[in-house]
Design a protein around this motif. Structure first.
Motif, short mmCIF file in Angstrom:
data_model
loop_
_atom_site.label_atom_id
_atom_site.label_comp_id
_atom_site.label_asym_id
_atom_site.label_seq_id
_atom_site.Cartn_x
_atom_site.Cartn_y
_atom_site.Cartn_z
N VAL A 46 0.86 -1.20 0.00
CA VAL A 46 0.00 0.00 0.00
C VAL A 46 0.90 1.24 0.00
O VAL A 46 1.88 1.31 0.74
N SER A 97 0.13 -16.79 2.45
CA SER A 97 1.48 -16.27 2.17
C SER A 97 1.53 -15.30 0.98
O SER A 97 2.61 -14.92 0.54
N GLY A 98 0.38 -14.91 0.45
CA GLY A 98 0.35 -13.84 -0.55
C GLY A 98 0.89 -14.22 -1.91
O GLY A 98 1.02 -15.41 -2.24
N ALA A 99 1.19 -13.21 -2.72
CA ALA A 99 1.66 -13.41 -4.11
C ALA A 99 2.72 -12.36 -4.40
O ALA A 99 2.44 -11.34 -5.02
N ILE A 320 5.99 -23.45 -1.75
CA ILE A 320 6.66 -23.89 -0.52
C ILE A 320 6.89 -25.39 -0.68
O ILE A 320 5.97 -26.11 -1.10
N VAL A 356 -8.94 -6.09 -3.12
CA VAL A 356 -8.42 -5.15 -2.14
C VAL A 356 -8.46 -5.79 -0.75
O VAL A 356 -8.88 -6.93 -0.59
C1 LIG Z 1 1.62 -2.47 -4.54
C2 LIG Z 1 0.26 -2.82 -3.94
C3 LIG Z 1 -0.56 -1.81 -3.45
C4 LIG Z 1 -1.81 -2.13 -2.91
N1 LIG Z 1 -2.59 -1.13 -2.43
C5 LIG Z 1 -3.80 -1.41 -1.91
C6 LIG Z 1 -4.62 -0.37 -1.39
O1 LIG Z 1 -4.25 0.81 -1.41
N2 LIG Z 1 -5.82 -0.72 -0.84
C7 LIG Z 1 -6.25 -2.02 -0.78
O2 LIG Z 1 -7.34 -2.29 -0.26
N3 LIG Z 1 -5.49 -3.02 -1.28
C8 LIG Z 1 -4.29 -2.75 -1.83
N4 LIG Z 1 -3.52 -3.76 -2.34
C9 LIG Z 1 -4.04 -5.15 -2.27
C10 LIG Z 1 -3.80 -5.76 -0.85
O3 LIG Z 1 -2.52 -5.41 -0.43
C11 LIG Z 1 -4.00 -7.28 -0.91
O4 LIG Z 1 -5.40 -7.51 -1.13
C12 LIG Z 1 -3.62 -7.98 0.39
O5 LIG Z 1 -2.41 -7.53 0.93
C13 LIG Z 1 -3.49 -9.51 0.16
O6 LIG Z 1 -3.33 -10.07 1.44
P1 LIG Z 1 -2.59 -11.45 1.70
O7 LIG Z 1 -2.60 -11.60 3.19
O8 LIG Z 1 -3.18 -12.54 0.90
O9 LIG Z 1 -1.08 -11.26 1.18
P2 LIG Z 1 0.10 -10.32 1.70
O10 LIG Z 1 -0.40 -9.02 2.14
O11 LIG Z 1 1.13 -10.34 0.64
O12 LIG Z 1 0.69 -11.09 2.97
C14 LIG Z 1 1.44 -12.28 2.86
C15 LIG Z 1 2.39 -12.40 4.05
O13 LIG Z 1 2.95 -13.72 4.09
C16 LIG Z 1 4.32 -13.64 4.43
N5 LIG Z 1 4.96 -14.85 3.92
C17 LIG Z 1 5.10 -15.21 2.62
N6 LIG Z 1 5.69 -16.42 2.53
C18 LIG Z 1 5.94 -16.84 3.80
C19 LIG Z 1 6.54 -18.01 4.34
N7 LIG Z 1 6.99 -19.00 3.55
N8 LIG Z 1 6.67 -18.11 5.69
C20 LIG Z 1 6.20 -17.12 6.51
N9 LIG Z 1 5.63 -15.98 6.02
C21 LIG Z 1 5.48 -15.85 4.70
C22 LIG Z 1 4.77 -12.36 3.72
O14 LIG Z 1 6.00 -11.86 4.26
C23 LIG Z 1 3.58 -11.44 3.97
O15 LIG Z 1 3.72 -10.75 5.20
C24 LIG Z 1 -2.25 -3.49 -2.88
C25 LIG Z 1 -1.43 -4.49 -3.40
C26 LIG Z 1 -0.19 -4.16 -3.93
C27 LIG Z 1 0.68 -5.25 -4.50
#
Ligand SMILES: Cc1cc2nc3c(=O)[nH]c(=O)nc-3n(C[C@H](O)[C@H](O)[C@H](O)COP(=O)(O)OP(=O)(O)OC[C@H]3O[C@@H](n4cnc5c(N)ncnc54)[C@H](O)[C@@H]3O)c2cc1C
Length: 438
Positions: A46, A97-99, A320, A356
């Motif tokens: 963000v 763990s996100g993308a 993983i 989001v």
């Molecule tokens: C550049 C950018 C800007 C954005 N801006 C906005 C915005 O302004 N408003 C909005 O609503 N949405 C925004 N988004 C979208 C929002 O960030 C995503 O919807 C959300 O973060 C996805 O959540 P997540 O938990 O799936 O993944 P993530 O937020 O990526 O979290 C994954 C976590 O897993 C951890 N991890 C990964 N692999 C491992 C492992 N093997 N062992 C332990 N930990 C691990 C990572 O370090 C990370 O902390 C944005 C996205 C991006 C890329």
């Protein structure tokens, strides 16, 4: 006691932790995170000038401080602790763990220096330890490839009045580089038309309202109204975006500080990135409604001189070891969130890099119900030890995990070192964070 391991402390990890910890008070939920700091892309994706969006961390802090939740930072699952070890010691595992991997453009020249993915670029200005030391602004001309909100974030952060950026939590290194850069032109390039952009109108309007920018938009090729093929759910945003493009005058900035030209280029599928030795010097795209300000060569390609290229075209997850993964779509293999018995996925590693922050809450609500239903069908649960065994493994491997209290120490240090107006000054190396805890 039900032992639950969540992998990843971004929004999806925090939401599912909160729901399971609340609905299963007899459980212990351990939230593993590879960094010493929580919150995933809220902290490191963000845009730093969108503090109102980052404020969701206040809610996530409450989750992390729940009695039956344990934050386990600085532990990389798959490297420090294996999937098999987690399965042995936990009843339920959820991958969140996100993308984080930038999708490739798949064109020649992509590996030249000066080409960045938007993931690494946004990690740079957000002070993420993996990319905090980039030096991406060596040229007057920058190309941003992609027509989604992340492309707009990058455009806005690079072109915003530096005095306003100083009030954000942008890393000091990035702030210094942006203040000293001599950016003249930013090209935001889409392979399709203005009617197909994925910008949300509010984000687009925010960029268009920056008074230090001069906009270059060829409105003769932009329809006034959404074409018929635009789907119902996109009609409103499309109509509003088209209106914004038409109403934004190609105005010359009157500001006496940094004045930057912003060029919106539509219908420009990029075909090659070219370089002098190893550094990017230009990009080429197919001639398609070319404007006179660009030079066309004999192969009917448009060439544009740029020294930095940032591609904002999406992301895939990181596999993983031994966790079923679909290499075609870059996500974990799953059926309705279930990877295998008692193992689930949520958020971007499950759905792909779409949606989001609140979309991850919706995802977590459904998954928490499914997990609770599955648990009801597996009684009695076998005895498992949970974190006590993982803690022994971490000690044997000399890995210092970071607790919630440790995170509070890092958090306070970041707030304390911020100069007036900044919410925090992020610590950008893992070793410096860990040194605070000794
Ligand atoms: C550049 C950018 C800007 C954005 N801006 C906005 C915005 O302004 N408003 C909005 O609503 N949405 C925004 N988004 C979208 C929002 O960030 C995503 O919807 C959300 O973060 C996805 O959540 P997540 O938990 O799936 O993944 P993530 O937020 O990526 O979290 C994954 C976590 O897993 C951890 N991890 C990964 N692999 C491992 C492992 N093997 N062992 C332990 N930990 C691990 C990572 O370090 C990370 O902390 C944005 C996205 C991006 C890329």
């Amino acid at each position: 006691m039900i032992h639950i391991a969540i992998i990843g402390s971004g929004p999806s990890g925090c939401y599912i932790t909160d729901m399971l910890a609340k609905k299963l008070p007899e459980s212990q939920v351990d939230l593993f995170e590879r960094l010493p700091t929580p919150f995933g892309l809220v902290r490191a994706g963000v845009a730093p000038d969108h503090q109102h969006t980052k404020n969701i961390t206040r809610q996530f802090e409450r989750t992390l401080s729940r009695e039956n939740v344990r934050f386990v930072g600085n532990v990389h699952i798959g490297t420090d602790v294996s999937y098999a070890e987690l399965k042995k010691h936990y009843h339920i595992i959820v991958f969140a763990s996100g993308a984080p991997i930038d999708r490739k453009l798949g064109i020649p020249g992509e590996s030249l220096e000066g080409v960045y993915g938007s993931g690494e670029f946004s990690r740079w200005y957000n002070g993420h330890p993996d990319n905090a030391n980039l030096n991406p602004l060596i040229s007057e001309n920058i190309a941003v490839i992609g027509n989604g909100n992340v492309a707009l974030d990058i455009l806005r952060v690079l072109s915003k009045d530096v005095e306003q950026l100083r009030k954000s939590d942008i890393s000091q290194n990035a702030l210094d580089k942006i203040s000293n850069a001599n950016i003249k032109n930013i090209y935001i390039i889409g392979r399709r038309g203005a009617e197909d952009v994925n910008f949300t109108p509010m984000e687009l309007q925010e960029v268009m309202s920056q008074s230090n920018l001069t906009f270059h938009i060829d409105t003769s090729n932009i329809p006034e109204l959404p074409p018929e093929y635009i789907q119902e759910e996109r009609l409103r945003n499309t109509a509003k975006n088209l209106e914004i493009f038409h109403n934004t005058k190609t105005q010359v900035s009157t500001a006496d500080t940094r004045s930057i030209n912003i060029h919106f280029l539509f219908n420009r599928p990029i075909s090659t990135i070219q370089g002098d030795t190893s550094q990017v010097s230009s990009i080429e795209f197919t001639r398609n409604n070319a404007t006179s300000s660009l030079s066309a060569n004999s192969k009917n390609l448009i060439s544009l001189n740029v020294g930095t290229v940032i591609s904002a075209i999406g992301y895939t997850s990181t596999p993983i070891p031994n966790v079923p993964f679909n290499n075609n779509n870059g996500m974990f293999e799953h059926q309705n969130s279930c990877i295998e018995s008692d193992v689930y996925a949520v958020g971007w590693c499950k759905r792909g890099a779409n949606g989001v922050i609140p979309s991850n809450r919706t995802d977590a609500v459904t998954l928490s119900k499914d997990i609770i239903a599955d648990l009801e069908n597996t009684v009695p649960l076998p005895h498992k030890e949970g974190f006590s065994c993982i803690s022994t493994l971490l000690d044997e491997r000399n890995i210092k995990s970071v607790s919630y209290n440790d995170w509070q120490v890092i958090n306070k240090a970041e707030i304390d070192r911020a100069i007036t107006g900044k919410p925090r000054e992020k610590i950008t190396t893992v070793s410096k964070m860990l040194n605070l805890l000794n």
